[in-house]
Enzyme design. Structure first.
Site, PDB file in Angstrom:
ATOM      1  N   ASN A   1       0.828  -1.213   0.000  1.00 32.55           N
ATOM      2  CA  ASN A   1       0.000   0.000   0.000  1.00 32.55           C
ATOM      3  C   ASN A   1       0.858   1.257   0.000  1.00 32.55           C
ATOM      4  O   ASN A   1       1.925   1.298   0.613  1.00 32.55           O
ATOM      5  CB  ASN A   1      -0.926   0.007   1.219  1.00 32.55           C
ATOM      6  CG  ASN A   1      -1.874  -1.177   1.205  1.00 32.55           C
ATOM      7  OD1 ASN A   1      -2.048  -1.812   0.161  1.00 32.55           O
ATOM      8  ND2 ASN A   1      -2.477  -1.482   2.339  1.00 32.55           N
TER       9      ASN A   1
ATOM     10  N   HIS B   1       5.866  -0.560  -2.745  1.00 29.02           N
ATOM     11  CA  HIS B   1       5.406   0.153  -3.951  1.00 29.02           C
ATOM     12  C   HIS B   1       5.436   1.665  -3.793  1.00 29.02           C
ATOM     13  O   HIS B   1       4.731   2.365  -4.511  1.00 29.02           O
ATOM     14  CB  HIS B   1       3.979  -0.310  -4.313  1.00 29.02           C
ATOM     15  CG  HIS B   1       3.911  -1.743  -4.748  1.00 29.02           C
ATOM     16  ND1 HIS B   1       2.737  -2.441  -4.907  1.00 29.02           N
ATOM     17  CD2 HIS B   1       4.904  -2.617  -5.064  1.00 29.02           C
ATOM     18  CE1 HIS B   1       3.006  -3.680  -5.294  1.00 29.02           C
ATOM     19  NE2 HIS B   1       4.307  -3.815  -5.389  1.00 29.02           N
TER      20      HIS B   1
ATOM     21  N   SER C   1      -4.725  -9.640  -3.178  1.00 28.63           N
ATOM     22  CA  SER C   1      -5.265 -10.632  -4.109  1.00 28.63           C
ATOM     23  C   SER C   1      -4.178 -11.564  -4.630  1.00 28.63           C
ATOM     24  O   SER C   1      -4.478 -12.553  -5.292  1.00 28.63           O
ATOM     25  CB  SER C   1      -5.939  -9.930  -5.292  1.00 28.63           C
ATOM     26  OG  SER C   1      -5.005  -9.103  -5.958  1.00 28.63           O
TER      27      SER C   1
ATOM     28  N   ASN D   1      -8.151 -13.050   4.201  1.00 35.53           N
ATOM     29  CA  ASN D   1      -8.796 -12.385   3.062  1.00 35.53           C
ATOM     30  C   ASN D   1     -10.303 -12.577   3.182  1.00 35.53           C
ATOM     31  O   ASN D   1     -10.775 -13.462   3.887  1.00 35.53           O
ATOM     32  CB  ASN D   1      -8.288 -12.993   1.740  1.00 35.53           C
ATOM     33  CG  ASN D   1      -8.464 -12.050   0.570  1.00 35.53           C
ATOM     34  OD1 ASN D   1      -9.587 -11.692   0.213  1.00 35.53           O
ATOM     35  ND2 ASN D   1      -7.367 -11.623  -0.031  1.00 35.53           N
TER      36      ASN D   1
ATOM     37  N   GLU E   1     -11.968 -13.599   0.798  1.00 31.34           N
ATOM     38  CA  GLU E   1     -12.276 -14.795   0.003  1.00 31.34           C
ATOM     39  C   GLU E   1     -11.006 -15.604  -0.186  1.00 31.34           C
ATOM     40  O   GLU E   1      -9.915 -15.126   0.114  1.00 31.34           O
ATOM     41  CB  GLU E   1     -12.835 -14.371  -1.357  1.00 31.34           C
ATOM     42  CG  GLU E   1     -11.861 -13.475  -2.111  1.00 31.34           C
ATOM     43  CD  GLU E   1     -12.475 -12.787  -3.310  1.00 31.34           C
ATOM     44  OE1 GLU E   1     -13.701 -12.608  -3.346  1.00 31.34           O
ATOM     45  OE2 GLU E   1     -11.682 -12.439  -4.217  1.00 31.34           O
TER      46      GLU E   1
ATOM     47  N   ALA F   1     -10.676  -8.468   7.608  1.00 28.31           N
ATOM     48  CA  ALA F   1      -9.427  -8.424   8.373  1.00 28.31           C
ATOM     49  C   ALA F   1      -9.611  -7.741   9.725  1.00 28.31           C
ATOM     50  O   ALA F   1      -8.969  -8.114  10.710  1.00 28.31           O
ATOM     51  CB  ALA F   1      -8.357  -7.702   7.553  1.00 28.31           C
TER      52      ALA F   1
HETATM   53  N1  APR Z   1     -10.511  -7.929   4.782  1.00 26.88           N
HETATM   54  C1  APR Z   1      -9.675  -8.804   4.178  1.00 26.88           C
HETATM   55  N2  APR Z   1      -9.444  -8.797   2.857  1.00 26.88           N
HETATM   56  C2  APR Z   1     -10.080  -7.884   2.111  1.00 26.88           C
HETATM   57  C3  APR Z   1     -10.967  -6.928   2.684  1.00 26.88           C
HETATM   58  C4  APR Z   1     -11.171  -6.981   4.084  1.00 26.88           C
HETATM   59  N3  APR Z   1     -12.001  -6.131   4.721  1.00 26.88           N
HETATM   60  N4  APR Z   1     -11.461  -6.151   1.679  1.00 26.88           N
HETATM   61  C5  APR Z   1     -10.902  -6.599   0.548  1.00 26.88           C
HETATM   62  N5  APR Z   1     -10.078  -7.643   0.789  1.00 26.88           N
HETATM   63  C6  APR Z   1      -9.242  -8.395  -0.166  1.00 26.88           C
HETATM   64  C7  APR Z   1      -9.911  -8.689  -1.494  1.00 26.88           C
HETATM   65  O1  APR Z   1     -10.665  -9.900  -1.424  1.00 26.88           O
HETATM   66  C8  APR Z   1      -8.716  -8.808  -2.431  1.00 26.88           C
HETATM   67  O2  APR Z   1      -8.237 -10.147  -2.498  1.00 26.88           O
HETATM   68  O3  APR Z   1      -8.144  -7.573  -0.484  1.00 26.88           O
HETATM   69  C9  APR Z   1      -7.653  -7.938  -1.764  1.00 26.88           C
HETATM   70  C10 APR Z   1      -7.327  -6.655  -2.510  1.00 26.88           C
HETATM   71  O4  APR Z   1      -6.745  -7.009  -3.737  1.00 26.88           O
HETATM   72  P1  APR Z   1      -6.252  -5.920  -4.792  1.00 26.88           P
HETATM   73  O5  APR Z   1      -7.294  -4.909  -5.018  1.00 26.88           O
HETATM   74  O6  APR Z   1      -5.742  -6.671  -5.978  1.00 26.88           O
HETATM   75  O7  APR Z   1      -5.035  -5.181  -4.028  1.00 26.88           O
HETATM   76  P2  APR Z   1      -3.530  -5.652  -3.825  1.00 26.88           P
HETATM   77  O8  APR Z   1      -3.423  -7.128  -3.763  1.00 26.88           O
HETATM   78  O9  APR Z   1      -2.987  -4.861  -2.694  1.00 26.88           O
HETATM   79  O10 APR Z   1      -2.857  -5.140  -5.172  1.00 26.88           O
HETATM   80  C11 APR Z   1      -1.471  -5.306  -5.323  1.00 26.88           C
HETATM   81  O11 APR Z   1      -1.502  -4.158  -7.396  1.00 26.88           O
HETATM   82  O12 APR Z   1      -2.047  -2.512  -8.880  1.00 26.88           O
HETATM   83  C12 APR Z   1      -1.147  -2.913  -7.968  1.00 26.88           C
HETATM   84  O13 APR Z   1       0.413  -1.520  -6.986  1.00 26.88           O
HETATM   85  C13 APR Z   1      -0.910  -1.946  -6.840  1.00 26.88           C
HETATM   86  O14 APR Z   1      -0.125  -2.452  -4.620  1.00 26.88           O
HETATM   87  C14 APR Z   1      -1.090  -2.785  -5.598  1.00 26.88           C
HETATM   88  C15 APR Z   1      -0.885  -4.191  -6.134  1.00 26.88           C
END
Ligand code: APR
Length: 238
Positions: A92, A109, A176, A200, A202, A218
């Site tokens: 993040n 990042h 994700s 997560n 899911e 979370a």
């Molecule tokens: N509790 C737990 N998990 C959650 C919650 C929650 N309240 N809300 C959402 N999620 C999960 C979703 O199910 C998803 O799997 O968080 C994940 C978010 O995934 P992404 O949107 O893909 O974010 P992230 O994995 O951080 O992306 C990685 O991608 O585009 C780049 O640089 C950007 O740092 C980012 C990287």
């Protein structure tokens, strides 16, 4: 039995979702309305720097309206109270871990609240807007957001690799698992012999690599896990 001694925690956008920041790939995700290449690549910045600055200015302003949530605070508690080592790495770019009390972390990042000169590469704190007229105080070059875009090298990978090779408990929280190299950290931790947990909403596609998947928000699952880990330290060994 001895408990874990070196924790490695990887966080992603899901950890900040409960603070009100959009994730990247969920419904209504952050990229919606923009092609990733347009706002998150060096080529996109060269092609339309005004658009890229507007995109990150908007995100920087949002930070003033959000606060850390129970997951950020629970991780900070773990960093303070766990008697072994805790390495915290986030994908993040927000500052919610810091505001939640985390004493140290690696921003793989980059950070929204920093700007970098495209010429001399000097990095400085930056809390306001950026535009194409903003100049570096050192060399007069243009400033860009201190964000790792697609096609660029994530930060502090050497330290991260070192910590992964030594960890015995790996926790992936709210990501994700679609963007490398972070998506491959579970594999490295697994090979180092660590127990691997996923928190997560899911089950993610990388799930077979995790020993345990804790499904739920979370903000509920992580504070309970931290409480367990911290209080276990005080129980006598059997
Ligand atoms: N509790 C737990 N998990 C959650 C919650 C929650 N309240 N809300 C959402 N999620 C999960 C979703 O199910 C998803 O799997 O968080 C994940 C978010 O995934 P992404 O949107 O893909 O974010 P992230 O994995 O951080 O992306 C990685 O991608 O585009 C780049 O640089 C950007 O740092 C980012 C990287």
């Amino acid at each position: 039995m001895l408990g874990p001694r070196h924790l490695f925690i990887l966080t992603g956008a899901g950890i900040s979702a409960e603070s009100g920041l959009a994730t990247f790939r969920g419904a209504g995700g952050l990229w919606e309305g923009h092609r990733v290449e347009t706002v998150a690549s060096p080529e996109g910045f060269t092609a339309d720097p005004d658009l890229v600055h507007r995109f990150y200015n908007e995100r920087r302003r949002q930070l003033h309206a959000v606060s850390p949530n129970p997951t950020h605070r629970a991780i900070a508690r773990l960093q303070r109270e766990f008697r072994g080592e805790v390495t915290l790495v986030t994908q993040n770019v927000d500052d919610l871990h810091e505001r939640g009390g985390s004493p140290n972390l690696i921003h793989l990042h980059g950070e929204l609240l920093k700007a970098r000169c495209v010429f001399c590469r000097r990095i400085r704190d930056w809390s306001g807007d950026l535009d194409t007229a903003t100049r570096c105080g050192n060399c007069g070059g243009n400033l860009r957001p201190h964000i790792v875009w697609f096609g660029e090298m994530p930060l502090r990978l050497e330290e991260v690799g070192e910590a992964l090779s030594q960890c015995d408990l790996f926790a992936s929280i709210g990501t994700s698992g679609q963007v490398y190299p972070a998506a491959g950290f579970v594999d490295l931790a697994h090979r180092a012999g660590a127990r691997c947990l996923e928190f997560n909403l899911e089950v993610t596609p990388t799930n077979p690599l995790f020993h345990e998947s804790i499904v739920g928000p979370a903000g509920e699952t992580v504070p309970a896990w931290v409480e367990d880990l911290v209080s276990c330290q005080d129980r006598p060994e059997t």
